[in-house]
Scaffold this motif. Structure first.
Motif, PDB file in Angstrom:
ATOM      1  N   GLN A  19      -2.175  12.946  17.416  1.00 17.89           N
ATOM      2  CA  GLN A  19      -0.836  13.370  16.998  1.00 17.89           C
ATOM      3  C   GLN A  19      -0.215  12.429  15.960  1.00 17.89           C
ATOM      4  N   TYR A  20      -0.459  11.137  16.110  1.00 14.53           N
ATOM      5  CA  TYR A  20       0.217  10.144  15.259  1.00 14.53           C
ATOM      6  C   TYR A  20      -0.779   9.270  14.505  1.00 14.53           C
ATOM      7  N   ASP A  21      -0.470   9.045  13.252  1.00 11.90           N
ATOM      8  CA  ASP A  21      -1.289   8.197  12.379  1.00 11.90           C
ATOM      9  C   ASP A  21      -0.592   6.832  12.277  1.00 11.90           C
ATOM     10  N   LEU A  22      -1.205   5.808  12.851  1.00 13.49           N
ATOM     11  CA  LEU A  22      -0.615   4.465  12.840  1.00 13.49           C
ATOM     12  C   LEU A  22      -1.355   3.565  11.854  1.00 13.49           C
ATOM     13  N   LEU A  23      -0.619   2.599  11.314  1.00 12.72           N
ATOM     14  CA  LEU A  23      -1.249   1.617  10.425  1.00 12.72           C
ATOM     15  C   LEU A  23      -2.363   0.868  11.153  1.00 12.72           C
ATOM     16  N   VAL A  24      -2.158   0.576  12.435  1.00 16.34           N
ATOM     17  CA  VAL A  24      -3.172  -0.190  13.165  1.00 16.34           C
ATOM     18  C   VAL A  24      -4.477   0.587  13.319  1.00 16.34           C
ATOM     19  N   ASP A  25      -4.422   1.927  13.166  1.00 11.69           N
ATOM     20  CA  ASP A  25      -5.665   2.709  13.200  1.00 11.69           C
ATOM     21  C   ASP A  25      -6.614   2.220  12.110  1.00 11.69           C
ATOM     22  N   LYS A  26      -6.055   2.024  10.926  1.00 15.09           N
ATOM     23  CA  LYS A  26      -6.891   1.549   9.809  1.00 15.09           C
ATOM     24  C   LYS A  26      -7.395   0.140  10.063  1.00 15.09           C
ATOM     25  N   LEU A  27      -6.543  -0.694  10.664  1.00 16.64           N
ATOM     26  CA  LEU A  27      -6.948  -2.069  10.956  1.00 16.64           C
ATOM     27  C   LEU A  27      -8.066  -2.102  11.991  1.00 16.64           C
ATOM     28  N   ILE A  28      -7.987  -1.204  12.973  1.00 15.04           N
ATOM     29  CA  ILE A  28      -9.025  -1.135  14.009  1.00 15.04           C
ATOM     30  C   ILE A  28     -10.341  -0.655  13.416  1.00 15.04           C
ATOM     31  N   ILE A  39      19.505  -0.907  18.764  1.00 16.14           N
ATOM     32  CA  ILE A  39      18.542  -0.966  19.860  1.00 16.14           C
ATOM     33  C   ILE A  39      17.968   0.417  20.154  1.00 16.14           C
ATOM     34  N   GLU A  40      18.830   1.439  20.086  1.00 17.65           N
ATOM     35  CA  GLU A  40      18.382   2.798  20.388  1.00 17.65           C
ATOM     36  C   GLU A  40      17.344   3.296  19.389  1.00 17.65           C
ATOM     37  N   ASN A  41      17.420   2.783  18.158  1.00 17.52           N
ATOM     38  CA  ASN A  41      16.510   3.236  17.103  1.00 17.52           C
ATOM     39  C   ASN A  41      15.329   2.288  16.881  1.00 17.52           C
ATOM     40  N   THR A  42      15.151   1.360  17.811  1.00 19.44           N
ATOM     41  CA  THR A  42      14.073   0.372  17.686  1.00 19.44           C
ATOM     42  C   THR A  42      12.957   0.691  18.676  1.00 19.44           C
ATOM     43  N   VAL A  43      11.735   0.649  18.190  1.00 20.89           N
ATOM     44  CA  VAL A  43      10.579   0.928  19.054  1.00 20.89           C
ATOM     45  C   VAL A  43       9.553  -0.194  18.932  1.00 20.89           C
ATOM     46  N   VAL A  44       8.715  -0.317  19.947  1.00 23.60           N
ATOM     47  CA  VAL A  44       7.614  -1.282  19.914  1.00 23.60           C
ATOM     48  C   VAL A  44       6.498  -0.713  19.045  1.00 23.60           C
ATOM     49  N   PHE A  45       5.922  -1.558  18.195  1.00 28.57           N
ATOM     50  CA  PHE A  45       4.792  -1.130  17.366  1.00 28.57           C
ATOM     51  C   PHE A  45       3.681  -2.169  17.442  1.00 28.57           C
ATOM     52  N   PRO A  46       2.431  -1.692  17.652  1.00 27.35           N
ATOM     53  CA  PRO A  46       2.067  -0.353  18.127  1.00 27.35           C
ATOM     54  C   PRO A  46       2.523  -0.155  19.571  1.00 27.35           C
ATOM     55  N   PRO A  47       2.376   1.052  20.144  1.00 25.02           N
ATOM     56  CA  PRO A  47       2.859   1.287  21.516  1.00 25.02           C
ATOM     57  C   PRO A  47       2.317   0.303  22.547  1.00 25.02           C
ATOM     58  N   SER A  48       1.110  -0.241  22.334  1.00 22.81           N
ATOM     59  CA  SER A  48       0.551  -1.235  23.259  1.00 22.81           C
ATOM     60  C   SER A  48       1.182  -2.608  23.068  1.00 22.81           C
ATOM     61  N   GLY A  49       1.817  -2.825  21.914  1.00 23.27           N
ATOM     62  CA  GLY A  49       2.405  -4.126  21.614  1.00 23.27           C
ATOM     63  C   GLY A  49       1.434  -5.138  21.039  1.00 23.27           C
ATOM     64  N   ILE A  50       0.155  -4.776  20.883  1.00 20.61           N
ATOM     65  CA  ILE A  50      -0.892  -5.710  20.440  1.00 20.61           C
ATOM     66  C   ILE A  50      -1.301  -5.387  19.007  1.00 20.61           C
ATOM     67  N   LEU A 108      13.147   2.944  13.498  1.00 20.40           N
ATOM     68  CA  LEU A 108      12.742   4.292  13.102  1.00 20.40           C
ATOM     69  C   LEU A 108      13.195   4.599  11.685  1.00 20.40           C
ATOM     70  N   LYS A 109      12.378   5.363  10.976  1.00 18.11           N
ATOM     71  CA  LYS A 109      12.643   5.678   9.574  1.00 18.11           C
ATOM     72  C   LYS A 109      13.974   6.422   9.416  1.00 18.11           C
ATOM     73  N   LEU A 123       0.811  -1.220   0.000  1.00 16.06           N
ATOM     74  CA  LEU A 123       0.000   0.000   0.000  1.00 16.06           C
ATOM     75  C   LEU A 123       0.845   1.270   0.000  1.00 16.06           C
ATOM     76  N   GLY A 124       2.154   1.105   0.182  1.00 12.19           N
ATOM     77  CA  GLY A 124       3.034   2.273   0.194  1.00 12.19           C
ATOM     78  C   GLY A 124       2.781   3.192   1.376  1.00 12.19           C
ATOM     79  N   VAL A 125       2.480   2.596   2.540  1.00 11.25           N
ATOM     80  CA  VAL A 125       2.223   3.392   3.744  1.00 11.25           C
ATOM     81  C   VAL A 125       3.249   3.036   4.808  1.00 11.25           C
ATOM     82  N   ALA A 126       3.428   3.957   5.754  1.00 16.41           N
ATOM     83  CA  ALA A 126       4.349   3.723   6.864  1.00 16.41           C
ATOM     84  C   ALA A 126       3.609   3.115   8.046  1.00 16.41           C
ATOM     85  N   LEU A 127       4.362   2.434   8.901  1.00 16.27           N
ATOM     86  CA  LEU A 127       3.754   1.903  10.124  1.00 16.27           C
ATOM     87  C   LEU A 127       3.219   3.035  10.997  1.00 16.27           C
ATOM     88  N   ALA A 128       3.953   4.143  11.007  1.00 15.68           N
ATOM     89  CA  ALA A 128       3.544   5.295  11.818  1.00 15.68           C
ATOM     90  C   ALA A 128       4.096   6.573  11.218  1.00 15.68           C
TER      91      ALA A 128
END
Length: 523
Positions: A285-294, A351-362, A344-345, A115-120
């Motif tokens: 503030q943030y547009d996440l891919l999981v928003d569309k899934l929800i 490790i410093e540039n790695t984040v949990v996605f989505p923030p809840s982890g689910i 992160l993009k 789809l050419g979209v970002a995770l966040a």
């Protein structure tokens, strides 16, 4: 032996003290104690006794007891070594869970690429303004979701579970993935379930059996009136263990919201509104891919359900906020699963540039949002819906979509269902074997969603009363067997999966409590 016991109690008390200090409520509790010590009700000459009495009078003793109750319950929910949580102990199940996670993460990344979209990403100003304007009526939020699809569905997860094999267990059956007996996990027998659900198996008067059932005493016209009066006293006492015990005989609908919040430690406080608003800020503030899934999942499930479509707007708010809630990550300390990590993009994969996605982890799956729908019947306030749902999910529901040997996990629930069916409805079991239909395939969607969306809301709430009352999900497979037993004559007349599903498609006429009583009272 007594010395070891004393050390164990001391160790537990020390750990409990340390963890209470980390709780969000501790600062306020400690501040109130300080005020109390400096007040006239605490005497220097009799400091200890007067302080304890002042704590009791202010209701702080009950609050502290409830805190200990919730801490013990949460720590009994998983295996421990030396007092610390243990993730999945069986290597072959750990491997299966990791493989499943890789598959889910690959599906998520593939969707991003296609789809050419970002995770966040930061939400566009125009999108943010529209979201603010439509926050209370998100069903009118205009977004094209035609290209989005669920990351996975219950049937995909079932296929993975059915092919799990224990390396230490060999069977002579060469029939392939017929059932779960190739996974040697211990589950309860019917007699053990009778011991667990004593109030039901003894045939005691329960709400949900007969709305006109007479009271057990002559002081009340009906059982419901009696339970309502008693329930109001329980709520007033504000003691979580008492509320849990009360739920064993069913809860009047007008008291259920208060009762569930007490048992789960989710009673509404001013800080809960602040926290929900903070989560809302992150949604804006943030547009996440999981928003569309929800949003897509709500459209595919609750929006098409006559019982829940009217609550669609609140459901969007609750689930979008849930995806941003980092408090949910605490389940991964004792869950068999692991959160998805993303880099992160335009950053190096460190490790410093790695984040949990989505923030809840689910990562939501098809039907995930239905976990929250029963709570929409309990509260008018989205904040109350949110915090009670989150507590229930973190206590029970996360176990329904992970590979685990835990007794409350979906594997053990499937195995319990099969053993009960084979032992107590052997005619049905062999009929399924004859027509080559795995029994678990018929009921898996019920189990994985805790029957949400399949039972009428009132019956589902009676069922979840029991989950909370007995602190166990084992009532789910017990009910599944009871439903198949109830529809037995019709099931024995059909021979295809489509016809079996047709027989079981409509559960709207079923009553949960009488079915469970019949299941536990059978020979």
């Amino acid at each position: 032996m007594d010395d070891m016991k004393d050390k164990s109690i001391h160790f537990t008390a020390e750990r409990l003290t340390e963890e209470i200090k980390k709780m969000s409520s501790y600062k306020n509790f400690y501040s109130e104690i300080q005020k109390m010590v400096s007040s006239t009700c605490v005497k220097q000459s009799n400091f200890k006794e007067t302080l304890l009495e002042a704590i009791r009078q202010a209701g702080m003793e009950t609050e502290l007891r409830n805190t200990v109750f919730h801490w013990i319950r949460s720590h009994n929910n998983y295996d421990c070594v030396n007092g610390y949580p243990l993730k999945e102990p069986l290597a072959y199940l750990r491997k299966a869970q990791l493989q499943w996670e890789k598959r889910v993460h690959k599906s998520l990344n593939s969707m991003c690429s296609e789809l050419g979209v970002a995770l966040a990403r930061l939400r566009l100003a125009s999108d943010k303004d529209e979201l603010i304007e439509k926050w209370t009526e998100l069903s009118t939020y205009d977004i094209d979701l035609s290209q989005y699809r669920p990351v996975y569905a219950p049937k995909d997860f079932l296929e993975v579970l059915m092919w799990i094999r224990s390396p230490n267990y060999h069977t002579m059956d060469t029939g392939g993935n017929w059932d779960f007996t190739h996974i040697p996990l211990k589950v309860k027998s019917l007699n053990e379930l009778r011991m667990l659900y004593q109030e039901i198996s003894r045939g005691e008067p329960l709400l949900g059996v007969n709305p006109y059932m007479g009271s057990t005493t002559s002081n009340f016209p009906t059982l419901e009136v009696e339970r309502t009066v008693l329930g109001e006293k329980v709520i007033e006492s504000n003691h979580a263990p008492v509320a849990q015990e009360f739920l064993k005989k069913g809860c009047p609908r007008g008291l259920r919201g208060h009762m569930w919040a007490q048992v789960l430690g989710a009673s509404l406080k001013p800080t809960h509104h602040d926290y929900f608003n903070e989560l809302k800020y992150y949604v804006l503030q943030y547009d996440l891919l999981v928003d569309k899934l929800i949003i897509k999942d709500v459209q595919l499930t609750a929006s098409n359900d006559d019982q829940y479509f009217v609550y669609e707007d609140v459901l969007y708010q609750v689930m979008l906020c849930f995806s941003r809630d980092t408090e949910v990550l605490s389940i991964f300390h004792h869950s068999a699963s692991n959160p998805f990590h993303a880099v992160l993009k335009n950053k190096q994969p460190t490790i410093e540039n790695t984040v949990v996605f989505p923030p809840s982890g689910i990562i939501p799956f098809h039907g995930f949002t239905m976990y929250a729908t029963p709570f929409l019947y309990l509260y008018d306030d989205p904040v109350a819906v949110y915090h009670t749902f989150r507590a229930f999910y973190m206590r029970y529901l996360f176990r329904l979509h992970e590979v685990s040997s835990h007794q409350q996990g979906i594997l053990c629930l499937c195995l319990l269902f099969e053993k009960l069916l084979q032992r107590h409805e052997s005619q049905l079991w062999f009929h399924f074997k004859h027509i080559k239909i795995q029994p678990a395939r018929v009921v898996f969607k019920w189990l994985m969603r805790g029957f949400s969306g399949y039972l009428p809301p009132e019956q589902l709430l009676y069922l979840w009363d029991l989950v909370l009352a007995y602190d166990s999900l084992e009532v789910l497979p017990l009910l599944a067997v009871a439903i198949l037993s109830f529809r037995k004559d019709n099931l024995l007349q059909v021979e295809t999966l489509a016809n079996v599903e047709a027989v079981l498609a409509d559960l709207s006429s079923l009553k949960v409590m009488p079915l469970l009583q019949l299941a536990l009272l059978r020979d």
